[in-house]
Design an enzyme around this catalytic site. Structure first.
Site, PDB file in Angstrom:
ATOM      1  N   TYR A  58       0.762  -1.526  -0.276  1.00  0.00           N
ATOM      2  CA  TYR A  58       0.144  -0.218   0.089  1.00  0.00           C
ATOM      3  C   TYR A  58       1.188   1.841   0.125  1.00  0.00           C
ATOM      4  O   TYR A  58       0.523   2.112  -0.641  1.00  0.00           O
ATOM      5  CB  TYR A  58      -1.429   0.221   0.692  1.00  0.00           C
ATOM      6  CG  TYR A  58      -2.166  -1.180   0.656  1.00  0.00           C
ATOM      7  CD1 TYR A  58      -3.514  -0.429  -0.375  1.00  0.00           C
ATOM      8  CD2 TYR A  58      -2.121  -1.417   1.860  1.00  0.00           C
ATOM      9  CE1 TYR A  58      -4.743  -1.301  -0.276  1.00  0.00           C
ATOM     10  CE2 TYR A  58      -3.597  -3.008   1.241  1.00  0.00           C
ATOM     11  CZ  TYR A  58      -4.232  -2.555  -0.429  1.00  0.00           C
ATOM     12  OH  TYR A  58      -5.525  -3.451  -0.317  1.00  0.00           O
ATOM     13  N   ARG A  61       1.066   1.927  -3.624  1.00  0.00           N
ATOM     14  CA  ARG A  61      -0.252   2.319  -4.296  1.00  0.00           C
ATOM     15  C   ARG A  61      -0.363   4.061  -3.845  1.00  0.00           C
ATOM     16  O   ARG A  61      -0.343   4.499  -4.370  1.00  0.00           O
ATOM     17  CB  ARG A  61      -1.489   1.309  -3.304  1.00  0.00           C
ATOM     18  CG  ARG A  61      -1.245   0.418  -3.748  1.00  0.00           C
ATOM     19  CD  ARG A  61      -1.391  -0.098  -5.368  1.00  0.00           C
ATOM     20  NE  ARG A  61      -0.525   0.065  -6.081  1.00  0.00           N
ATOM     21  CZ  ARG A  61       0.482  -0.616  -5.832  1.00  0.00           C
ATOM     22  NH1 ARG A  61       0.499  -1.815  -4.917  1.00  0.00           N
ATOM     23  NH2 ARG A  61       1.682  -0.507  -6.941  1.00  0.00           N
ATOM     24  N   HIS A 110     -14.510   1.677  -0.691  1.00  0.00           N
ATOM     25  CA  HIS A 110     -13.494   0.803  -0.451  1.00  0.00           C
ATOM     26  C   HIS A 110     -12.399   1.539   0.194  1.00  0.00           C
ATOM     27  O   HIS A 110     -11.406   0.945   0.277  1.00  0.00           O
ATOM     28  CB  HIS A 110     -12.900   0.228  -1.389  1.00  0.00           C
ATOM     29  CG  HIS A 110     -13.994  -0.821  -2.555  1.00  0.00           C
ATOM     30  ND1 HIS A 110     -13.874  -1.165  -4.035  1.00  0.00           N
ATOM     31  CD2 HIS A 110     -15.259  -1.277  -1.835  1.00  0.00           C
ATOM     32  CE1 HIS A 110     -15.419  -1.705  -4.144  1.00  0.00           C
ATOM     33  NE2 HIS A 110     -15.400  -1.096  -2.736  1.00  0.00           N
TER      34      HIS A 110
END
Length: 244
Positions: A58, A61, A110
Site C-alpha cells: 500500500y 499504491r 472502499h
C-alpha cells in the site's frame, strides 16, 4: 433555488477513470493482481500473516496516487458543480483524484489509501500527507495503524450511505467499472426506476445490463462530452447524438 430542487447527478466510478490518470488497476492482464495475489496483500488474513508486506504494497499504491493527476473526466464532473448541478460521487477507487479535481461530495466505498486507521477502532483515521505506515506506528489508543481501505472479506461500511445516494439520483452515471465487484455493483438497483442510467466505458456494450444506456468511450472522452451537453442545456438528459 434550494439544493434539494437542483438536478441531482449521482456518479458511480471505478478503476477505469483512474487508469486514465496512470493508476494501475487490479484486474487488467498486466494489473496489480498479476504480481500481487489478492490473498497475500488485500485480506485480513494477509495482514495477520505478514503485515510488513501489506504495508509495503500500500505504500507503493500511495506513491502512485501522489504522482497521478486528475484527468478530463475528473475535471468535468467537478466543473458541473459550478453550473448549479448537485453532483454526488460514489467511487470504488481509493485515490483522491476526484477531490483534487474539485469535487466536494465524494463517498469512498472502499476507503482512502492516503489515510491510515486504527486496527482496534475504525473511527480513528489519520491523513497521510506524505510517507507511509510503518510497523510500530500506532493510533491514539496504542494500536498498530493499517491502511484505511476495505479488504476482500471485510464489510463495506458505507454501502448503506451509497444506496441512499443512488436512490436520490435524477440520473445515474456509471464510469469505468466492470460492474462485477459486489456489493458495489448492486447500487444500480437502488436508483429510481425512472432515472436514466448511462455507462461510460470502452467495453460498455458488453458490460451494461439491460435498461442502461451505453456510451462506449474512455472516461476522459465520454464524460466531458456529456457534461458539455448538460452545462449548455442546464438539465440532465441523455443526448442521442452521443450514442450513434
Amino acid at each position: 433555488m434550494g439544493e434539494s430542487r437542483q438536478p441531482h447527478l449521482v456518479v458511480f466510478t471505478g478503476a477505469g477513470i483512474s487508469a486514465e490518470s496512470g493508476i494501475q488497476t487490479f484486474r487488467a492482464s498486466d494489473g496489480l493482481w498479476a504480481d500481487h495475489p489478492v490473498e497475500e496483500v488485500a485480506t485480513p488474513g494477509a495482514w495477520r500473516r505478514d503485515p510488513a508486506r501489506v504495508l509495503r504494497f500500500y505504500d507503493a499504491r500511495r506513491d502512485q496516487v501522489r504522482r497521478a493527476r486528475p484527468n478530463p473526466a475528473h475535471k468535468a464532473l467537478a466543473a458541473l458543480e459550478t453550473q448549479g448541478f448537485r453532483v454526488s460521487i460514489i467511487t470504488q477507487n481509493i485515490d483522491d483524484l476526484h477531490e483534487r479535481a474539485g469535487s466536494r461530495r465524494v463517498l469512498h466505498l472502499h476507503g482512502e489509501v492516503l489515510k491510515a486507521r486504527s486496527t482496534v477502532d475504525p473511527r480513528l483515521r489519520y491523513p497521510l500527507p506524505r510517507g507511509g505506515i510503518r510497523l510500530g506506528d500506532v493510533c491514539d489508543k496504542g494500536s498498530q495503524l493499517r491502511p484505511d481501505v476495505v479488504w476482500f472479506g471485510e464489510a463495506v461500511p458505507l454501502f448503506a450511505d451509497a444506496c441512499e445516494l443512488a436512490a436520490e439520483a435524477d440520473l445515474l452515471l456509471v464510469v469505468g467499472t466492470s460492474l462485477a465487484v459486489m456489493p458495489a455493483a448492486s447500487l444500480l438497483e437502488y436508483a429510481p426506476f425512472d432515472a436514466p442510467c448511462v455507462l461510460v466505458d470502452p467495453e460498455a456494450e458488453a458490460l451494461a445490463p439491460p435498461g442502461v444506456t451505453r456510451l462506449s468511450q474512455p472516461a476522459g472522452k465520454g464524460v466531458p462530452a456529456l457534461v458539455r451537453h448538460w452545462r449548455r442545456e442546464g438539465r440532465l438528459w441523455v443526448p442521442e447524438t452521443l450514442l450513434e
